[in-house]
Write an enzyme that holds these catalytic residues in place. Structure first.
Site, mmCIF file in Angstrom:
data_model
loop_
_atom_site.group_PDB
_atom_site.id
_atom_site.type_symbol
_atom_site.label_atom_id
_atom_site.label_comp_id
_atom_site.label_asym_id
_atom_site.label_seq_id
_atom_site.Cartn_x
_atom_site.Cartn_y
_atom_site.Cartn_z
ATOM 1 N N ALA A 20 0.688 -1.180 0.164
ATOM 2 C CA ALA A 20 -0.111 0.007 0.050
ATOM 3 C C ALA A 20 1.050 1.320 -0.179
ATOM 4 C CB ALA A 20 -0.859 0.047 1.363
ATOM 5 N N GLY A 23 2.647 3.132 -5.635
ATOM 6 C CA GLY A 23 2.185 2.620 -6.978
ATOM 7 C C GLY A 23 0.542 2.449 -6.943
ATOM 8 N N ILE A 24 0.082 1.427 -7.189
ATOM 9 C CA ILE A 24 -1.366 1.136 -7.431
ATOM 10 C C ILE A 24 -1.908 1.142 -6.155
ATOM 11 C CG2 ILE A 24 -2.953 -0.458 -8.433
ATOM 12 C CD1 ILE A 24 -0.835 -1.034 -10.602
ATOM 13 N N GLY A 25 -1.213 0.158 -5.141
ATOM 14 C CA GLY A 25 -1.445 0.147 -3.908
ATOM 15 C C GLY A 25 -1.848 1.222 -2.913
ATOM 16 N N TYR A 173 7.427 -13.808 -13.446
ATOM 17 C CA TYR A 173 6.360 -12.836 -13.158
ATOM 18 C C TYR A 173 4.972 -13.442 -13.785
ATOM 19 C CZ TYR A 173 3.759 -8.408 -13.066
ATOM 20 O OH TYR A 173 2.828 -7.474 -12.865
HETATM 21 N N1 LIG Z 1 2.663 -1.587 -13.201
HETATM 22 C C1 LIG Z 1 1.816 -2.043 -13.977
HETATM 23 O O1 LIG Z 1 1.784 -1.737 -15.087
HETATM 24 C C2 LIG Z 1 1.003 -3.371 -13.421
HETATM 25 C C3 LIG Z 1 0.500 -4.142 -14.754
HETATM 26 C C4 LIG Z 1 -0.272 -5.291 -14.199
HETATM 27 C C5 LIG Z 1 -0.450 -5.763 -12.749
HETATM 28 N N2 LIG Z 1 0.515 -4.895 -11.787
HETATM 29 C C6 LIG Z 1 0.274 -5.565 -10.507
HETATM 30 O O2 LIG Z 1 0.059 -4.433 -9.645
HETATM 31 C C7 LIG Z 1 0.362 -4.613 -8.238
HETATM 32 C C8 LIG Z 1 1.139 -3.547 -7.818
HETATM 33 O O3 LIG Z 1 2.159 -3.141 -8.687
HETATM 34 P P1 LIG Z 1 2.659 -1.691 -8.796
HETATM 35 O O4 LIG Z 1 2.748 -1.596 -10.282
HETATM 36 O O5 LIG Z 1 1.880 -0.608 -7.975
HETATM 37 O O6 LIG Z 1 3.970 -1.715 -8.359
HETATM 38 P P2 LIG Z 1 4.942 -0.899 -7.232
HETATM 39 O O7 LIG Z 1 4.671 0.577 -6.939
HETATM 40 O O8 LIG Z 1 6.285 -1.377 -6.865
HETATM 41 O O9 LIG Z 1 3.972 -1.586 -5.789
HETATM 42 C C9 LIG Z 1 4.226 -2.746 -5.386
HETATM 43 C C10 LIG Z 1 3.933 -2.925 -3.689
HETATM 44 O O10 LIG Z 1 4.085 -4.209 -3.238
HETATM 45 C C11 LIG Z 1 5.176 -4.188 -2.039
HETATM 46 N N3 LIG Z 1 5.873 -5.380 -2.014
HETATM 47 C C12 LIG Z 1 6.792 -5.710 -3.073
HETATM 48 N N4 LIG Z 1 7.509 -6.938 -2.425
HETATM 49 C C13 LIG Z 1 7.049 -6.955 -1.039
HETATM 50 C C14 LIG Z 1 7.582 -7.710 -0.009
HETATM 51 N N5 LIG Z 1 8.450 -8.731 -0.147
HETATM 52 N N6 LIG Z 1 6.645 -7.511 1.277
HETATM 53 C C15 LIG Z 1 5.905 -6.476 1.133
HETATM 54 N N7 LIG Z 1 5.425 -5.710 0.389
HETATM 55 C C16 LIG Z 1 6.132 -5.834 -0.686
HETATM 56 C C17 LIG Z 1 6.181 -2.882 -2.759
HETATM 57 O O11 LIG Z 1 6.625 -2.431 -1.492
HETATM 58 P P3 LIG Z 1 8.168 -1.830 -1.652
HETATM 59 O O12 LIG Z 1 7.914 -0.214 -1.885
HETATM 60 O O13 LIG Z 1 8.699 -1.834 -0.220
HETATM 61 O O14 LIG Z 1 8.834 -2.529 -2.572
HETATM 62 C C18 LIG Z 1 4.809 -1.679 -3.044
HETATM 63 O O15 LIG Z 1 4.190 -1.587 -1.960
HETATM 64 C C19 LIG Z 1 1.394 -5.881 -8.406
HETATM 65 O O16 LIG Z 1 0.805 -7.004 -7.876
HETATM 66 C C20 LIG Z 1 1.530 -5.783 -9.772
HETATM 67 O O17 LIG Z 1 1.964 -7.170 -10.315
HETATM 68 C C21 LIG Z 1 0.972 -3.809 -12.250
#
Ligand SMILES: NC(=O)c1ccc[n+]([C@@H]2O[C@H](COP(=O)([O-])OP(=O)(O)OC[C@H]3O[C@@H](n4cnc5c(N)ncnc54)[C@H](OP(=O)(O)O)[C@@H]3O)[C@@H](O)[C@H]2O)c1
Length: 295
Positions: A20, A23-25, A173
């Protein structure tokens, strides 16, 4: 962002969101706070959680945002966090499994699983299992698993899900995102009596401008992601479908579907393979040392 006349049904709700702090979260959390929902940010450090809450409160001073800490690559930490959450919140209305990671290089977690497999799939499976008793107490419990259209390229490598012999970041992935959809659909099929009122859906947020492809990438992959995400939508837009599924009355009771831009759409054929879904379920039970998924 200032939202007047908050829906009183939403101000009673409690929602947990993993990943959270960015990014998206992060945007999902902020939108839920704007609706008056009590949100619990799951982050891997207190510092990240507090910073994210501070940013949210700059826009939404009355946001009801709290946090829980776990590195989701560690089953021990997921278990400890879940125990703490169950004490603090006996009833949970929404669980958004959103945390996700991308790693260019192969490595194993402390539990000896490949990192994307552990964080992107096993953490969803285990955390959902551990929160079920709290979700069960809600009159409209909803689980949202953030997957991706990358799952169309995915395959579950049952003989070597950690891809020890043949690792590639994209392969790992896509496999983990396919697992998100298989898990969602199999949960829907397996729900026993007493759990039928829990809805579960998988979401494709679209191509979103976040840093996911930069955090643990070799420079070539980082560059590719920078070019690719240029075409992406904002994280706020990327959060829209998760928020819609979490709070909209239109989708109350709708379950076992794959969503894109707030509409259901067919997932890949592999995601609909019931035999693979059952196999993955059994494997995930074993990997998370769960005897019976539905308590
Ligand atoms: N961006 C895209 O184009 C896209 C497309 C399709 C699906 N998604 C999906 O959307 C979701 C969110 O991704 P996002 O793009 O928003 O990326 P992001 O900004 O990197 O966010 C990912 C979140 O997950 C957390 N995280 C990762 N590893 C972790 C761990 N070991 N323990 C606890 N937290 C952890 C990260 O924390 P840290 O900040 O500490 O790393 C961050 O808060 C993911 O499931 C991704 O697969 C994204």
């Amino acid at each position: 962002m200032k939202i007047e006349n908050k829906n009183s049904a939403l101000t009673e709700k409690i929602c947990i969101i993993t990943g959270a702090n960015s990014g998206i979260g992060y945007e999902t959390t902020k939108l839920m706070c704007a609706e008056g929902v009590t949100t619990i940010l799951v982050c891997r450090s207190q510092e990240k959680a507090e910073k994210a809450i501070e940013r949210i409160k700059q826009d939404i001073p009355d946001a009801k945002a709290e946090f829980a800490i776990a590195d989701l690559s560690s089953q021990k930490q997921i278990g400890a966090m879940a125990r703490d959450l169950l004490k603090r919140y006996p009833k949970i209305d929404v669980l958004i499994n959103n945390a996700g990671s991308w790693y260019s290089d192969f490595d194993l977690t402390e539990d000896r699983f490949e990192r994307q497999w552990a964080i992107n799939h096993l953490s969803y499976f285990l955390f959902t299992h551990l929160m079920l008793t709290a979700l069960q107490k809600s009159d409209d419990p909803r689980i949202i698993n953030v997957s991706s259209d990358s799952h169309f390229q995915g395959k579950i490598h049952f003989k070597d899900v950690s891809l020890r012999k043949n690792y590639h970041g994209l392969r790992a992935y896509a496999q983990s995102k396919l697992a998100n959809v298989l898990f969602t659909l199999e949960f829907e099929r397996k729900k026993p009596s007493g759990f039928e009122h829990i809805s579960i859906n998988a979401v494709q947020p679209g191509l979103v401008k976040t840093d996911i492809g930069l955090k643990h990438s070799i420079s070539f992959h980082g560059l590719m992601w920078k070019i690719r995400r240029w075409l992406g939508v904002s994280p706020e837009k990327g959060a829209a479908t998760s928020v819609y599924l979490a709070i909209s009355e239109e989708v109350k009771g709708v379950s076992g579907k794959y969503w894109d831009k707030c509409k259901p759409k067919p997932p890949s054929k592999k995601a609909e393979d019931k035999e693979d879904a059952h196999k993955l379920w059994q494997l995930s039970l074993e990997m998370c040392a769960i005897r019976s998924f539905f308590p």
